[in-house]
Write an enzyme that holds these catalytic residues in place. Structure first.
Site, short mmCIF file in Angstrom:
data_model
loop_
_atom_site.label_atom_id
_atom_site.label_comp_id
_atom_site.label_asym_id
_atom_site.label_seq_id
_atom_site.Cartn_x
_atom_site.Cartn_y
_atom_site.Cartn_z
N GLY A 223 0.49 -1.45 0.05
CA GLY A 223 0.29 -0.24 -0.01
C GLY A 223 0.68 1.43 -0.53
O GLY A 223 -0.01 2.66 0.51
N GLY A 266 4.32 -4.33 -4.03
CA GLY A 266 3.74 -3.96 -5.15
C GLY A 266 4.35 -2.83 -5.63
O GLY A 266 5.47 -2.18 -6.51
N ARG A 267 3.39 -1.89 -6.14
CA ARG A 267 4.06 -0.73 -6.42
C ARG A 267 4.64 -0.07 -6.19
O ARG A 267 5.97 0.88 -7.36
CB ARG A 267 1.78 0.31 -6.08
CG ARG A 267 1.99 1.65 -6.88
CD ARG A 267 1.44 2.49 -6.63
NE ARG A 267 -0.17 1.63 -5.60
CZ ARG A 267 -0.62 1.38 -6.79
NH1 ARG A 267 -0.85 1.81 -8.03
NH2 ARG A 267 -2.52 0.79 -6.49
N CYS A 338 -13.98 -1.46 -28.33
CA CYS A 338 -15.47 -0.99 -29.05
C CYS A 338 -16.31 -1.01 -27.88
O CYS A 338 -17.25 -1.70 -27.46
CB CYS A 338 -16.21 -2.42 -29.87
SG CYS A 338 -17.68 -1.99 -30.78
N TYR A 374 0.49 -3.22 -11.97
CA TYR A 374 -1.30 -3.29 -12.46
C TYR A 374 -1.51 -2.92 -13.63
O TYR A 374 -2.47 -1.94 -13.80
CB TYR A 374 -1.87 -2.07 -11.06
CG TYR A 374 -1.53 -2.43 -9.80
CD1 TYR A 374 -1.72 -4.06 -9.70
CD2 TYR A 374 -1.18 -2.18 -8.95
CE1 TYR A 374 -1.80 -4.50 -8.15
CE2 TYR A 374 -0.77 -2.86 -8.35
CZ TYR A 374 -0.53 -4.03 -7.44
OH TYR A 374 -0.65 -3.86 -6.34
C1 LIG Z 1 -2.12 -6.19 -3.37
C2 LIG Z 1 -1.12 -6.17 -2.57
C3 LIG Z 1 -0.58 -5.91 -1.88
C4 LIG Z 1 0.55 -4.61 -2.77
O1 LIG Z 1 0.01 -3.91 -2.32
P1 LIG Z 1 0.20 -2.31 -3.05
O2 LIG Z 1 -0.62 -1.49 -3.06
O3 LIG Z 1 0.94 -2.55 -4.84
O4 LIG Z 1 2.27 -2.22 -3.07
C5 LIG Z 1 0.74 -6.65 -0.71
N1 LIG Z 1 0.21 -7.11 0.16
C6 LIG Z 1 -1.20 -7.90 -0.36
C7 LIG Z 1 -1.64 -9.19 0.65
C8 LIG Z 1 -2.01 -7.69 -1.96
O5 LIG Z 1 -2.89 -8.19 -2.02
#
Ligand SMILES: *Cc1c(COP(=O)(O)O)cnc(C)c1O
Length: 415
Positions: A223, A266-267, A338, A374
């Site tokens: 997050g 992730g991000r 479309c 993403y």
């Molecule tokens: C999606 C996810 C993350 C990563 O979220 P980001 O916002 O991309 O950092 C981390 N842990 C879990 C369990 C997730 O599902």
């Protein structure tokens, strides 16, 4: 953060991109390994960095993570297989499987490979216990409140499907099957507000005290935001770490043992490492609105249509003319699908917006910035459009890390 393409110091600069365009037919994704390395470095204070691979799951990106000692989170059977193929080891904590359900196939894989499971429901905990007594588990807790950059990414509170509401109920199941509780996990949503973060840390401490189990780790989840606009500030990692470190220390004192602090972004690790290169095939007026149509759609880059997300867009001319950045007009950027929602300049909820962009001509290239997270991993075959290539820059090397999918490959599933 978007990069200024005129600056030759940036790996993503106009010249480099033009070279790539010559070599590979747009549209395609490009990643820069150095940017990922820089982001990993920023998190070095955490004991474990666990990459949430769903944000960018190409095995070449996973290998690059593995080489920097980053561990990985998997949220599906496919992601477990990706991780194993990329060199992450079974029988270790290299991979953690996070989910709210376990189907039969995934359960047997997780058991066979002895992959720790981060359980988001009591049902899956019970299932796992029955199949694999003594298995390593984490509990994903829903602390009763959430946060996110959009309603769709809010992962806590009564409107979220994620996590276990009352982790006390998990303890009898853990005891019954002698599951080994490794740690507690909270992933509350994408975006950071420090007041909110304090609340999350406090909730983690309260949960540890309430459960009073000899865990060895806590996970702060993911997050962590990134600036998608030039004027947005990056997150203060120091501050983020300090808040979690304080929580860890308090937990460590309470349990009388060392506690490892994991983070699961992730991000943060990959978003800024990626761009999407597309070409303009039509410029047309709809009444007073100026529409520019490119050869990527929301089947490629889903975030604007799904969340109303902003991606900075820059223009590279297709005919070697100089782009006058000062002379701009209000422009709508749309894809080829479309489907009227196939618009890259829209707000959450689908209201179409215009963006002030230079005069764009057919044949120009549009660069979507900060699409490393993403982006490719959320693409689909909607409108029977094949997945587009992914390219990785590693210093001076250019590698095609996913080739373009063939239409026959899509059709072959049905023949
Ligand atoms: C999606 C996810 C993350 C990563 O979220 P980001 O916002 O991309 O950092 C981390 N842990 C879990 C369990 C997730 O599902």
């Amino acid at each position: 953060m978007p990069y200024c393409l005129n600056d030759i110091k940036n790996n993503f600069n106009e010249e480099k991109i033009k070279d790539l365009i010559k070599q590979y037919q747009p549209p395609f994704w490009v990643y820069d390994a150095n940017i990922i390395y820089k982001k990993i470095k920023l998190l070095q204070e955490f004991d474990v960095i666990r990459f949430a691979q769903k944000s960018c799951s190409n095995i070449h990106i996973l290998r690059l993570m593995k080489n920097k000692n980053v561990k990985v989170d998997a949220v599906s059977l496919g992601e477990i297989q990706r991780a194993l193929l990329s060199g992450f080891k079974h029988n270790t904590n290299d991979i953690v499987f996070t989910a709210d359900i376990l189907d039969d196939k995934t359960l047997s894989q997780v058991v066979n490979f002895n992959i720790p499971v981060n359980a988001g429901s009591l049902d899956m905990l019970e299932q796992l216990g029955k199949a694999s007594s003594g298995h390593n588990v984490w509990l994903r807790i829903n602390p009763g409140f959430g946060y996110g950059h959009s309603k769709k990414t809010n992962t806590g509170g009564e409107n979220s499907k994620h996590g276990i509401w009352d982790p006390l109920l998990a303890i009898p199941i853990i005891k019954k099957y002698q599951l080994k509780l490794i740690g507690l996990h909270m992933h509350i949503g994408s975006g950071v507000n420090y007041i909110h973060l304090k609340k999350v840390c406090k909730s983690m401490i309260e949960n540890v005290i309430k459960l009073n189990q000899k865990i060895s780790s806590i996970s702060a989840g993911g997050g962590l935001p990134i600036p998608y606009k030039f004027n947005e500030k990056p997150i203060n990692i120091k501050k983020y770490f300090i808040l979690w470190d304080l929580a860890r220390k308090e937990i460590s004192k309470f349990l009388g043992k060392k506690i490892e602090l994991e983070i699961e972004p992730g991000r943060f690790l990959v978003a800024e490492s990626g761009i999407l290169i597309s070409q303009v095939w039509s410029v047309k007026k709809m009444g007073n609105k100026n529409f520019v149509l490119v050869d990527v759609g929301f089947n490629d880059l889903m975030r604007p249509a799904m969340y109303g997300s902003y991606h900075h867009i820059s223009v590279i001319s297709g005919d070697n003319r100089n782009i006058d950045e000062k002379k701009t007009i209000k422009t709508v950027i749309a894809g080829p699908l479309c489907e009227s929602g196939d618009i890259f300049t829209q707000k959450e909820g689908g209201t179409i917006q215009t963006r002030l962009l230079p005069i764009i001509k057919k044949g120009d290239y549009l660069i979507f910035h900060d699409t490393g997270a993403y982006g490719a991993s959320m693409s689909s075959n909607y409108n029977t459009r094949p997945l587009i290539p992914e390219i990785l820059l590693k210093n001076d090397n250019v590698m095609l890390i996913r080739r373009r999918q063939k239409i026959e490959e899509i059709l072959s599933l049905e023949i």
